[in-house]
Design a protein around this motif. Structure first.
Motif, short mmCIF file in Angstrom:
data_model
loop_
_atom_site.label_atom_id
_atom_site.label_comp_id
_atom_site.label_asym_id
_atom_site.label_seq_id
_atom_site.Cartn_x
_atom_site.Cartn_y
_atom_site.Cartn_z
N ALA A 286 0.82 -1.22 0.00
CA ALA A 286 0.00 0.00 0.00
C ALA A 286 0.85 1.27 0.00
N GLY A 287 2.18 1.11 -0.01
CA GLY A 287 3.06 2.27 -0.12
C GLY A 287 3.71 2.75 1.16
N ALA A 288 3.53 2.06 2.27
CA ALA A 288 4.14 2.48 3.53
C ALA A 288 5.66 2.33 3.44
N PRO A 289 6.44 3.34 3.90
CA PRO A 289 7.90 3.27 3.85
C PRO A 289 8.47 2.42 4.97
N VAL A 290 8.22 1.13 4.88
CA VAL A 290 8.55 0.20 5.96
C VAL A 290 9.38 -0.94 5.39
N GLU A 291 10.35 -1.40 6.16
CA GLU A 291 11.19 -2.51 5.73
C GLU A 291 11.26 -3.56 6.83
N ILE A 292 11.42 -4.83 6.42
CA ILE A 292 11.53 -5.95 7.35
C ILE A 292 12.98 -6.24 7.65
N VAL A 293 13.28 -6.55 8.92
CA VAL A 293 14.55 -7.14 9.31
C VAL A 293 14.32 -8.63 9.53
N TRP A 294 15.01 -9.45 8.74
CA TRP A 294 14.85 -10.90 8.82
C TRP A 294 15.88 -11.55 9.75
N GLN A 295 17.00 -10.90 9.95
CA GLN A 295 18.11 -11.53 10.66
C GLN A 295 17.71 -11.97 12.07
#
Length: 392
Positions: A286-295
């Motif tokens: 939806a365009g949110a400036p969000v990123e996942i940390v997988w580590q």
């Protein structure tokens, strides 16, 4: 809202995403018994709805199956309904029917107590059921309720041993991760759980799991405190709570449903939050400036298990084996942001889809396997200490 409804909603919110969605639909269907209109019940449970199935996607084709999976008759399977079961139908139930000659009869609403009663009475309504592994093992500890999985039907060369168990086989991976606002730290990028705890280097409010009936983020708390990922289990609960106490002043929300951390991040009310990966994928889309940390995050799973004495147990083995083949797994991952257990599925998915999935080749090695059996054995003790933590 009555205390009974409030308690019920909290318990529903504590369930995995697709289970919560099933409970939501049941709650709405029984709205009148709670003194609610359908509209009111829908509004109360909107935050429990699972992300919608992707539309307009091209699914990998399945043109043939091994001869050993072909047959006749029926197999009865019980899943969670809603968007998940719609996706499962498209991804693998219908192709299985068409390619093997075995008809799939679907049911909804897996219930471990019902499994126990069906096996004990011999009145078995379905052959194979979706469950969490801990539920399968807990029932197995009480007696002979499950058929052993016959891996001679399976593509074992491409399914990690960690996903293959004697009485169940994993087939629906998802991740418990943390995510952050990309505009929060002036270009700095969190890398691991220590950064989630680093409120000086990465300032801003946090949201962590532990509201309502959900268990707290003990694993990430331990890793933030220096415990190596491979040594998280069995968990030192007191050490984890001491770690959580250090970050507690920055936690503005102990979230109790999967939609909450995603909404808090999308609305820029928190800089970081633990969450379920599918919820974050939805706000990213939806365009949110969000990123996942997988580590060093947690890989969780649903499984399929076959009821002891199932009338169509051979067909159930064939269906379960088919579901874990590469193409059916890739088809499901194309429709909903769950991962895959067959490593060859990665070759059938485009890079832009793979980056969203917890079992992508570059992502899975970063994750640790969630120990559902440990939680099942220790949940009550953790809850008592967690309640005292929140009040203290």
């Amino acid at each position: 809202m009555t205390p009974t409804i409030r308690q019920l909603l909290a318990r529903m919110a504590a369930e995995p995403p697709h289970v919560a969605d099933m409970s939501r639909r049941r709650f709405i269907g029984n709205a009148a018994s709670f003194g609610l209109t359908v509209a009111a019940a829908t509004a109360l449970t909107r935050h429990l709805a699972a992300p919608a199935m992707a539309q307009g996607v091209t699914l990998p084709e399945i043109t043939a199956v091994p001869e050993k999976l072909k047959g006749s008759g029926v197999v009865r399977v019980c899943s969670y309904g809603g968007a998940l079961q719609d996706a499962q139908r498209r991804a693998y139930f219908k192709p299985f029917e068409e390619l093997t000659g075995i008809k799939v009869i679907e049911a909804e609403g897996p219930d471990i107590a019902k499994v126990k009663a069906m096996v004990e009475t011999g009145n078995i309504e379905y052959d194979v059921t979706e469950q969490e592994g801990a539920s399968v093992l807990a029932l197995a500890a009480k007696g002979d309720y499950w058929e052993k999985i016959d891996y001679s039907f399976f593509d074992v060369d491409n399914i990690d041993a960690a996903f293959r168990h004697e009485l169940h086989v994993d087939m629906l991976p998802y991740a418990q991760i943390f995510a952050y606002r990309k505009d929060a730290f002036r270009g700095k990028t969190p890398q691991n759980n220590k950064d989630l705890w680093d409120t000086a280097g990465f300032p801003g409010p946090r949201a962590l799991m532990g509201g309502g009936a959900l268990s707290p983020d003990l694993e990430v708390a331990l890793m933030a405190d220096g415990v190596a990922p491979g040594q998280v289990y069995p968990m030192d609960v007191d050490r984890a709570l001491a770690s959580l106490r250090r970050i507690k002043p920055q936690v503005v929300k102990w979230w109790g449903s999967g939609a909450q951390p995603a909404q808090l991040l999308a609305d820029d009310e928190v800089a970081m939050a633990t969450a379920w990966n599918g919820r974050i994928a939805a706000i990213q889309a939806a365009g949110a400036p969000v990123e996942i940390v997988w580590q060093d995050q947690l890989l969780r799973n649903d499984c399929f298990a076959i009821l002891k004495g199932a009338p169509n147990k051979v067909n159930a083995q064939k269906l379960t084996a088919f579901i874990t083949m590469a193409a059916p797994q890739a088809r499901l991952s194309s429709l909903i942001t769950y991962g895959f257990v067959n490593n060859k599925a990665a070759e059938l998915l485009p890079p832009e889809r793979l980056r969203l999935l917890p079992t992508a080749p570059d992502t899975k090695p970063k994750l640790i396997n969630y120990n559902a059996a440990w939680w099942a054995a220790n949940l009550d003790a953790v809850k008592g200490k967690w309640t005292a933590f929140l009040l203290g």
